[in-house]
Design an enzyme around this catalytic site. Structure first.
Site, PDB file in Angstrom:
ATOM      1  N   ARG A  61      -8.956   5.447 -14.813  1.00 55.10           N
ATOM      2  CA  ARG A  61      -8.342   4.190 -14.385  1.00 55.10           C
ATOM      3  C   ARG A  61      -6.812   4.340 -14.413  1.00 55.10           C
ATOM      4  NH1 ARG A  61      -7.869   0.490 -18.137  1.00 55.10           N
ATOM      5  NH2 ARG A  61     -10.055   0.571 -18.757  1.00 55.10           N
ATOM      6  N   ASP A 121       6.392  -4.507   3.829  1.00 51.15           N
ATOM      7  CA  ASP A 121       5.067  -4.024   4.197  1.00 51.15           C
ATOM      8  C   ASP A 121       5.245  -3.137   5.427  1.00 51.15           C
ATOM      9  OD1 ASP A 121       2.509  -3.687   5.285  1.00 51.15           O
ATOM     10  OD2 ASP A 121       1.809  -5.642   4.577  1.00 51.15           O
ATOM     11  N   LYS A 180      -5.104   1.749   7.086  1.00 48.62           N
ATOM     12  CA  LYS A 180      -4.759   1.751   8.510  1.00 48.62           C
ATOM     13  C   LYS A 180      -4.273   3.135   8.948  1.00 48.62           C
ATOM     14  CE  LYS A 180      -5.781  -2.506   7.614  1.00 48.62           C
ATOM     15  NZ  LYS A 180      -4.809  -3.534   7.316  1.00 48.62           N
TER      16      LYS A 180
HETATM   17  C1  PLP Z   1      -4.635  -4.477   6.301  1.00 49.47           C
HETATM   18  C2  PLP Z   1      -3.298  -4.903   5.910  1.00 49.47           C
HETATM   19  C3  PLP Z   1      -3.006  -5.229   4.574  1.00 49.47           C
HETATM   20  C4  PLP Z   1      -4.066  -5.257   3.495  1.00 49.47           C
HETATM   21  O1  PLP Z   1      -4.570  -3.992   3.219  1.00 49.47           O
HETATM   22  P1  PLP Z   1      -6.060  -3.699   2.700  1.00 49.47           P
HETATM   23  O2  PLP Z   1      -6.065  -2.229   2.563  1.00 49.47           O
HETATM   24  O3  PLP Z   1      -7.009  -4.226   3.736  1.00 49.47           O
HETATM   25  O4  PLP Z   1      -6.211  -4.430   1.409  1.00 49.47           O
HETATM   26  C5  PLP Z   1      -1.710  -5.593   4.270  1.00 49.47           C
HETATM   27  N1  PLP Z   1      -0.742  -5.618   5.215  1.00 49.47           N
HETATM   28  C6  PLP Z   1      -0.982  -5.304   6.491  1.00 49.47           C
HETATM   29  C7  PLP Z   1       0.136  -5.351   7.490  1.00 49.47           C
HETATM   30  C8  PLP Z   1      -2.265  -4.930   6.884  1.00 49.47           C
HETATM   31  O5  PLP Z   1      -2.493  -4.639   8.176  1.00 49.47           O
END
Ligand code: PLP
Length: 394
Positions: free
Chosen positions: A59, A183, A208
């Site tokens: 963990r 982000d 992604k």
């Molecule tokens: C998918 C996504 C997230 C969240 O990520 P997960 O891996 O699905 O928890 C956050 N920000 C953006 C821009 C995303 O496309």
């Protein structure tokens, strides 16, 4: 093998592709395996109490995860990479490092799951968020209060593909002693490195583009701040937001080809955006690579290319027509998510952004006919023909 993924960016080899393939990894010291093994172990033998080789319990840390963290840190030009069980878990850990009464200013056009987390989980815990259009710096300035601790930035934004100025926002945030987080999921470090523009934290949904094959869920935060790295590792240890070794391995496999995939994503998206822009059935096309895009010059300044995401409205802003197009395409798959090798199509108002109230959606310009594309790496002509055929059918 060090248990820490701390990186000195100055020591890293300079080329992005070289770092993508090698950073964070070395042949396995016990066997010579060239690829980092999946260390599927929860615990580690100790020679005597407290005497170990850097790992005690998975963990807290795991060798496959350490390799991935070193790789991601290198790609973002960061000192620290910290991997999470998902992108949302990474956002959660950042926000949980705040305290009740603290305030966040976030972009008003953002990932639906981030909106839900801030509004439905943290708002009741008395961490309040103001959502503003971050392409308007005065609006951001007005939203900052004495309690503001975090600026939450997305660029390009999702799904409206607005471009916001990371450098200007970082300067503004730092003038008020506010942590600036970006982000960077849409752009990836291949196209945009927020820390170099002054940001403090970079968040990724590695689910992604970094993973790139739609076969895993994983998140990461990269930072140069020792203090933030320590806080975030403490969160993982305390709340269990750790990714498993298999997903770390798959992400590490994905990042090795990030630079190759992004070239194709960008090239096909640019050509599709041009095709859509000239199409009789299409209204506004939102792609930062189009010279007509209001954020084009800024994108040129802070990104090296414009990415693989496009959104567009129909000439008649009609929800039924939009749904008919989703039904008519054959190569584009109707699905949420993005950033994989396969092309995806979706309808934000009823899918990814349904958790944002209709009134809020209308306010920011997320219209009923808006369609979002994640342009994959299939043969371009096939993607173009598929969309063209679907558009002409409605
Ligand atoms: C998918 C996504 C997230 C969240 O990520 P997960 O891996 O699905 O928890 C956050 N920000 C953006 C821009 C995303 O496309």
């Amino acid at each position: 093998m060090p248990a820490s993924s701390s990186n000195d960016p100055a020591d890293a080899p300079s080329g992005f592709g070289t770092r993508a393939v090698h950073a964070g990894q070395q042949p396995d010291p016990s066997t010579g395996a060239v690829m980092t093994p999946i260390y599927q172990s929860s615990t580690y033998a100790q020679a005597a109490p407290g005497e170990h080789q850097g790992y005690e319990y998975s963990r807290v840390s795991n060798p496959t995860r350490t390799a991935l963290e070193g790789n991601l840190a290198s790609l973002e030009g960061a000192k620290h990479g910290i991997a999470f069980s998902s992108g949302v878990a990474g956002i959660d850990a950042i926000v949980k490092s705040l305290r009740p009464g603290d305030h966040i200013v976030a972009t008003d056009d953002l990932y639906g799951g981030t909106y839900r987390l801030l509004e439905e989980v943290f708002e009741p815990l008395n961490i309040h968020t103001s959502f503003v259009d971050m392409s308007d710096l005065d609006a951001v300035d007005d939203a900052l209060t004495d309690a503001t601790q975090l600026l939450w930035v997305e660029t390009p934004t999702n799904p409206l593909m607005r471009v916001v100025d990371i450098e200007a926002l970082s300067e503004l945030g730092h003038a008020y002693d506010v942590t600036v987080a970006v982000d960077n999921t849409f752009a990836t470090p291949y196209l945009q490195q927020p820390l170099a523009h002054g940001a403090d934290l970079v968040l990724h949904s590695a689910t992604k583009y970094l993973g790139g094959h739609s076969d895993l869920i994983l998140g990461a935060v990269c930072t140069n701040s020792d203090e933030w790295a320590e806080k975030l590792r403490f969160q993982i240890k305390s709340t269990g937001a750790a990714p498993g070794p298999m997903d770390c391995f798959l992400t590490l496999r994905g990042t090795k080809t990030l630079h190759l995939r992004m070239e194709q994503h960008c090239d096909s998206a640019r050509r599709l955006a041009q095709m859509l822009n000239a199409h009789e059935k299409v209204g506004l096309v939102r792609y930062p690579g189009l010279p007509s895009h209001p954020g084009h010059a800024l994108a040129q300044k802070q990104m090296s290319d414009y990415g693989g995401m496009i959104s567009f409205e129909l000439a008649d802003d009609d929800m039924d027509q939009a749904l008919a197009i989703l039904d008519a395409v054959e190569i584009f798959t109707l699905a949420e998510s993005l950033g994989g090798v396969e092309s995806l199509i979706e309808h934000p108002a009823s899918m990814t952004h349904a958790s944002i109230p209709a009134e809020e959606r209308r306010k920011i310009g997320l219209t009923d006919s808006l369609i979002r594309l994640s342009v994959g790496v299939e043969t371009f002509d096939d993607l173009r023909d598929d969309l063209d055929r679907a558009l002409l059918q409605v």
